[in-house]
Design a protein around this motif. Structure first.
Motif, PDB file in Angstrom:
ATOM      1  N   ASP A   1       0.818  -1.217   0.000  1.00  0.00           N
ATOM      2  CA  ASP A   1       0.000   0.000   0.000  1.00  0.00           C
ATOM      3  C   ASP A   1       0.850   1.265   0.000  1.00  0.00           C
ATOM      4  OD1 ASP A   1      -2.247  -1.585   0.033  1.00  0.00           O
ATOM      5  OD2 ASP A   1      -2.508  -1.485   2.213  1.00  0.00           O
ATOM      6  N   GLY A   2       2.124   1.120   0.340  1.00  0.00           N
ATOM      7  CA  GLY A   2       2.996   2.290   0.409  1.00  0.00           C
ATOM      8  C   GLY A   2       3.937   2.411  -0.774  1.00  0.00           C
ATOM      9  N   GLU A   3       3.691   1.629  -1.826  1.00  0.00           N
ATOM     10  CA  GLU A   3       4.605   1.644  -2.968  1.00  0.00           C
ATOM     11  C   GLU A   3       4.722   3.039  -3.579  1.00  0.00           C
ATOM     12  OE1 GLU A   3       5.764  -1.329  -6.585  1.00  0.00           O
ATOM     13  OE2 GLU A   3       3.617  -0.901  -6.356  1.00  0.00           O
ATOM     14  N   THR A   4       3.616   3.739  -3.708  1.00  0.00           N
ATOM     15  CA  THR A   4       3.655   5.093  -4.267  1.00  0.00           C
ATOM     16  C   THR A   4       4.527   6.007  -3.404  1.00  0.00           C
ATOM     17  OG1 THR A   4       1.460   4.854  -5.261  1.00  0.00           O
ATOM     18  CG2 THR A   4       2.286   7.102  -4.932  1.00  0.00           C
ATOM     19  N   ALA A   5       4.382   5.892  -2.092  1.00  0.00           N
ATOM     20  CA  ALA A   5       5.195   6.708  -1.189  1.00  0.00           C
ATOM     21  C   ALA A   5       6.667   6.354  -1.322  1.00  0.00           C
ATOM     22  CB  ALA A   5       4.725   6.520   0.251  1.00  0.00           C
TER      23      ALA A   5
ATOM     24  N   ASP B   1       1.626   2.373 -15.248  1.00  0.00           N
ATOM     25  CA  ASP B   1       0.393   3.041 -15.678  1.00  0.00           C
ATOM     26  C   ASP B   1      -0.165   4.003 -14.630  1.00  0.00           C
ATOM     27  OD1 ASP B   1       0.585   1.525 -17.962  1.00  0.00           O
ATOM     28  OD2 ASP B   1      -0.934   0.058 -17.358  1.00  0.00           O
ATOM     29  N   ASN B   2      -0.131   3.577 -13.384  1.00  0.00           N
ATOM     30  CA  ASN B   2      -0.880   4.317 -12.363  1.00  0.00           C
ATOM     31  C   ASN B   2      -0.025   5.061 -11.337  1.00  0.00           C
ATOM     32  OD1 ASN B   2      -3.386   3.387 -13.425  1.00  0.00           O
ATOM     33  ND2 ASN B   2      -3.017   1.398 -12.439  1.00  0.00           N
ATOM     34  N   ILE B   3       1.261   4.675 -11.234  1.00  0.00           N
ATOM     35  CA  ILE B   3       2.111   5.391 -10.265  1.00  0.00           C
ATOM     36  C   ILE B   3       3.058   6.312 -11.026  1.00  0.00           C
ATOM     37  CG2 ILE B   3       3.698   5.196  -8.315  1.00  0.00           C
ATOM     38  CD1 ILE B   3       2.550   2.432  -7.740  1.00  0.00           C
ATOM     39  N   TRP B   4       4.050   5.742 -11.718  1.00  0.00           N
ATOM     40  CA  TRP B   4       4.983   6.600 -12.459  1.00  0.00           C
ATOM     41  C   TRP B   4       4.248   7.442 -13.512  1.00  0.00           C
ATOM     42  CZ3 TRP B   4       8.920   7.101  -9.702  1.00  0.00           C
ATOM     43  CH2 TRP B   4       9.630   6.041  -9.134  1.00  0.00           C
ATOM     44  N   GLY B   5       3.350   6.805 -14.241  1.00  0.00           N
ATOM     45  CA  GLY B   5       2.617   7.517 -15.287  1.00  0.00           C
ATOM     46  C   GLY B   5       1.286   8.076 -14.829  1.00  0.00           C
TER      47      GLY B   5
END
Length: 465
Positions: free
Chosen positions: A241-245, A275-279
């Motif tokens: 759940d914290g990958e984006t952070a 697709d959803n984090i980096w992009g």
């Protein structure tokens, strides 16, 4: 019980060598042997002899070495030439009465050519050239094979960049050495990773930097570089759940104008990460940070994964078309593939990427086991063979020619390497040299002295840097 010393040159040999001194014909005086790569898929990039001489042949053998070797070898069940080794210490101060000549390091030669030749300089030590075969051949075949594989990969990447990129300025950073943890020993890393640096300037093997300073005069100039990079532990520590952070933290810590950093992005779902984090949620941060994000896949079929990663990144970040007609991602995002890379796999990935319309400029590669560990002496069929002997003042050619394997036929006579007017290299007998022909073999070591001490910079230039 004896205490063994790994630096005892007498023990740095095969067991059967200890009995060979009584196996040569009576009256033997000089033995000339040579080293070659008999066959293989790569041209030879010769490298590593200078390191071996500095590390192992520059220190004299002592009476203590002889005592230790005698204890080990006799307990091992073999005969020991104590008188011969003591004579070497007393007459030559423990330095080997040998002449080693070789082609310049960094030279590129076709297989089946002499690259090194060794002969004793004192007739009392006719048995010595063969005795150090084990150590000398190993010192040459391993780094030379790694350098040859690395050079082969460099040519693949160069051709791809020439066809699909606006320039080849980044070539020396396109294959990064990831092999340190997968090598068999620290010395393997020192020699193998340094051999890779003959061709490239990217490595994560810090041992190679130490080796360059120790053996090849690179104590002032930095021979290779790396960038900050994530591993799975630093990313998974944030939790799924914290990958984006976790990704955002990489931008915060390492982003900035002119900076590059790499982030392994397949801890869970590579496609979601692209697709959803980096992009997606971090897209503006990636675009505006001023540096370059290098996304690293680390699983799956390399060719398929790299192609799809580029296609998805193109959707999110767009591309431009370069002068060669290939698509290029914005400067702030690239891909590095470091999992499962071999020379053949590297070529396949590049073919797939370019067939999909993308420039090879979009991708960098990391190579680990395929570079440093998935090679052996048979990769290029390396061998050291005696080719001439002087008995009672008369030289004669000696060779092997097994009827069961013509590929193992060895060369005859004392040898030289020449370059024809058409540029082709050829091994000939030394007595066939003419005033017009220049022997490319040159004296490197004579009677304990290193005669040629070159920097990695010079060797790189010779290898076509």
């Amino acid at each position: 019980m004896y205490t063994s010393n790994l630096n005892n040159l007498i023990l740095n040999s095969d067991s059967y060598k200890t009995s060979h001194w009584v196996q040569y014909p009576s009256g033997s005086e000089y033995l000339s042997s040579y080293i070659e790569a008999r066959k293989g898929d790569y041209d030879v990039v010769f490298f590593g002899l200078q390191a071996f001489i500095k590390e192992y042949l520059s220190t004299p053998i002592t009476h203590q070495d002889i005592d230790e070797a005698e204890m080990v070898i006799q307990a091992h069940g073999l005969t020991f030439n104590r008188a011969g080794w003591e004579r070497l210490v007393d007459k030559h101060g423990g330095y080997l009465p040998l002449r080693i000549e070789a082609i310049p390091e960094g030279s590129i030669v076709p297989v089946s050519n002499v690259v090194c030749q060794i002969i004793n300089t004192d007739p009392e030590f006719y048995w010595l050239p063969s005795y150090i075969e084990t150590a000398l051949l190993r010192a040459i075949w391993y780094p030379s094979t790694v350098a040859s594989v690395s050079h082969y990969c460099k040519n693949i990447i160069r051709q791809a960049l020439e066809k699909s990129a606006d320039n080849t300025e980044s070539l020396t950073f396109r294959l990064h050495d990831f092999g340190s943890r997968g090598a068999s020993s620290q010395e393997s890393v020192a020699l193998g990773s340094l051999a890779h640096l003959v061709n490239f300037a990217g490595t994560d093997s810090m041992t190679a930097l130490v080796a360059a300073s120790r053996w090849y005069q690179m104590d002032k100039d930095m021979p290779a570089f790396s960038i900050p990079a994530a591993e799975h532990s630093t990313m998974t520590a944030w939790g799924r759940d914290g990958e984006t952070a976790g990704f955002a933290n990489m931008i915060e810590q390492f982003g900035g104008a002119g900076k590059s950093f790499s982030v392994v992005s397949d801890s869970y779902d590579l496609w979601n990460a692209i697709d959803n984090i980096w992009g997606g949620s971090l897209k503006d941060d990636v675009k505006n940070m001023g540096g370059t994000l290098v996304i690293r896949p680390d699983s799956g079929d390399p060719a398929k994964v790299v192609r799809e990663a580029l296609e998805r990144l193109a959707v999110k970040f767009g591309t431009t078309v370069n002068s060669k007609g290939y698509k290029v991602l914005p400067d702030y995002v690239r891909v590095i593939q470091g999992d499962g890379i071999s020379p053949q796999g590297l070529s396949k990935i590049i073919d797939v990427v370019m067939k999909a319309g993308f420039s090879a400029d979009n991708v960098t590669f990391g190579m680990g086991g395929g570079l440093l560990q998935q090679v052996n002496r048979d990769t290029m069929s390396w061998a050291m063979k005696a080719s001439a002997i002087s008995i009672n003042g008369i030289w004669k050619d000696i060779y092997k020619d097994p009827i069961t394997s013509r590929s193992k036929r060895s060369k005859k006579g004392r040898l030289a390497l020449i370059k024809h007017s058409n540029g082709q290299l050829k091994t000939i007998k030394a007595d066939e040299l003419t005033a017009e022909s220049d022997n490319l073999l040159r004296n490197v070591y004579v009677d304990g002295k290193l005669l040629i001490d070159e920097s990695l910079t010079i060797i790189r230039e010779r290898a076509g840097w």
